[in-house]
Design a protein around this motif. Structure first.
Motif, PDB file in Angstrom:
ATOM      1  N   VAL A  85       0.578  -1.158  -0.054  1.00 30.37           N
ATOM      2  CA  VAL A  85       0.132  -0.183  -0.106  1.00 30.37           C
ATOM      3  C   VAL A  85       0.757   1.276  -0.124  1.00 30.37           C
ATOM      4  N   ALA A  86       1.768   1.253   0.876  1.00 32.97           N
ATOM      5  CA  ALA A  86       2.790   2.519   1.015  1.00 32.97           C
ATOM      6  C   ALA A  86       3.513   2.614  -0.198  1.00 32.97           C
ATOM      7  N   ALA A  87       4.073   1.617  -0.902  1.00 32.71           N
ATOM      8  CA  ALA A  87       4.994   1.615  -2.032  1.00 32.71           C
ATOM      9  C   ALA A  87       4.198   2.090  -2.992  1.00 32.71           C
ATOM     10  N   TYR A  88       2.703   1.626  -3.353  1.00 33.35           N
ATOM     11  CA  TYR A  88       1.958   1.792  -4.305  1.00 33.35           C
ATOM     12  C   TYR A  88       1.754   3.379  -4.394  1.00 33.35           C
ATOM     13  N   ILE A  89       1.498   4.079  -3.196  1.00 30.74           N
ATOM     14  CA  ILE A  89       1.087   5.332  -3.009  1.00 30.74           C
ATOM     15  C   ILE A  89       2.283   6.094  -3.631  1.00 30.74           C
ATOM     16  N   ILE A  90       3.411   5.758  -3.012  1.00 32.40           N
ATOM     17  CA  ILE A  90       4.613   6.556  -2.978  1.00 32.40           C
ATOM     18  C   ILE A  90       4.890   6.591  -4.737  1.00 32.40           C
ATOM     19  N   ASN A  91       5.127   5.625  -5.357  1.00 31.53           N
ATOM     20  CA  ASN A  91       5.380   5.369  -6.586  1.00 31.53           C
ATOM     21  C   ASN A  91       4.252   5.864  -7.619  1.00 31.53           C
TER      22      ASN A  91
END
Length: 284
Positions: A218-224
């Motif tokens: 979830v965090a990586a998807y938001i960031i990228n």
């Protein structure tokens, strides 16, 4: 309607099974490495972030795989084989990713102790309070820099120094996107933290399990998903077959000269402050 269906928020839900698999492929080694070093810290008596945080270093290799899966799905809108995409990215970027892991570990460990130290002194002297605020700002900037580093690493053929140079420039260059990204990640992190604080008994273990499985993806998807457009605008496009740049005469001369001297084995060349697809290779 078609544009809405291909938007990053919608793709997260429609492509969730594939994204979840990518997240699992990262979460499992991250949990293993983190657990191993936490155990070493416990057994040796050095039960602190210095030892426990060492799991960040080898886990960075697998994070590059997760970022590639997210990039392909969220940014490039491609239907991919997750396992093949994930491990290809890990294989091709493991050396630079390990260096990124060392730097991420150093930022985490140093920031933890510095903030803890200056926080304990802030009540005694206003100077230490000011230093604490400056260090928090510095830490936030380093965290934002590390948002960009993995995406630049897996996308462009850049030297490590150029990866970090561009990442540092993007801290200020895309400040609005950085604030949005930081806010969203902080929001997700707060939900995870509150879940651990208020859960009890068997529910606590359930919450921890869900965090391990879901939080990274979830965090990586938001960031990228949020930073990808800014990266392409500032460093070089990696989506679309035909990308047009408006160049001045001076820039055009520089580009022509760079193309003439370009190594045909390189997929990208650095021209006018941007990475562009190597025309020499595209003609092969």
């Amino acid at each position: 309607m078609k544009k809405l269906k291909s938007s990053s928020p919608v793709l997260f839900f429609t492509k969730f099974p594939k994204l979840f698999l990518g997240g699992i492929l990262f979460s499992i080694p991250f949990a293993i490495f983190s657990g191993l070093f936490l155990l070493i810290g416990y057994l040796t008596g050095f039960n602190n972030i210095i030892v426990g945080g060492l799991g960040i270093i080898p886990s960075a290799m697998f994070y590059s795989g997760l970022v590639m899966v997210i990039r392909k799905i969220s940014v490039e809108k491609k239907d991919i084989n997750v396992i093949e995409t994930f491990f290809t990215a890990v294989k091709e970027n493991y050396k630079k990713s390990l260096i990124n892991g060392v730097i991420a570990y150093a930022i985490t460990a140093c920031s933890f102790f510095a903030i803890l130290y200056y926080s304990s002194l802030a009540d005694e002297n206003v100077v230490f309070g000011a230093v604490l605020m400056l260090y928090i700002i510095f830490t936030v900037c380093m965290v934002i820099m590390m948002f960009y580093v993995p995406l630049l690493t897996i996308t462009y053929e850049l030297k490590i120094k150029d990866i970090y140079k561009n990442s540092l420039l993007l801290i200020v260059g895309k400040i609005l996107r950085n604030i949005i990204t930081l806010f969203l990640v902080a929001l997700v992190s707060a939900v995870a933290f509150l879940g651990i604080i208020f859960a009890e008994g068997v529910f606590l273990y359930l919450v921890i399990g869900l965090i391990i499985l879901l939080y990274p993806v979830v965090a990586a998807y938001i960031i990228n998903s949020v930073i990808a457009k800014g990266v392409q605008e500032s460093v070089g496009y990696f989506t679309g077959d035909n990308v047009n740049y408006y160049l001045t005469e001076e820039e055009q001369e520089k580009q022509d000269k760079a193309v003439e001297n370009a190594d045909s084995n390189s997929d990208y060349i650095f021209v006018n402050g941007k990475m562009i697809k190597n025309p020499a290779k595209s003609k092969e």
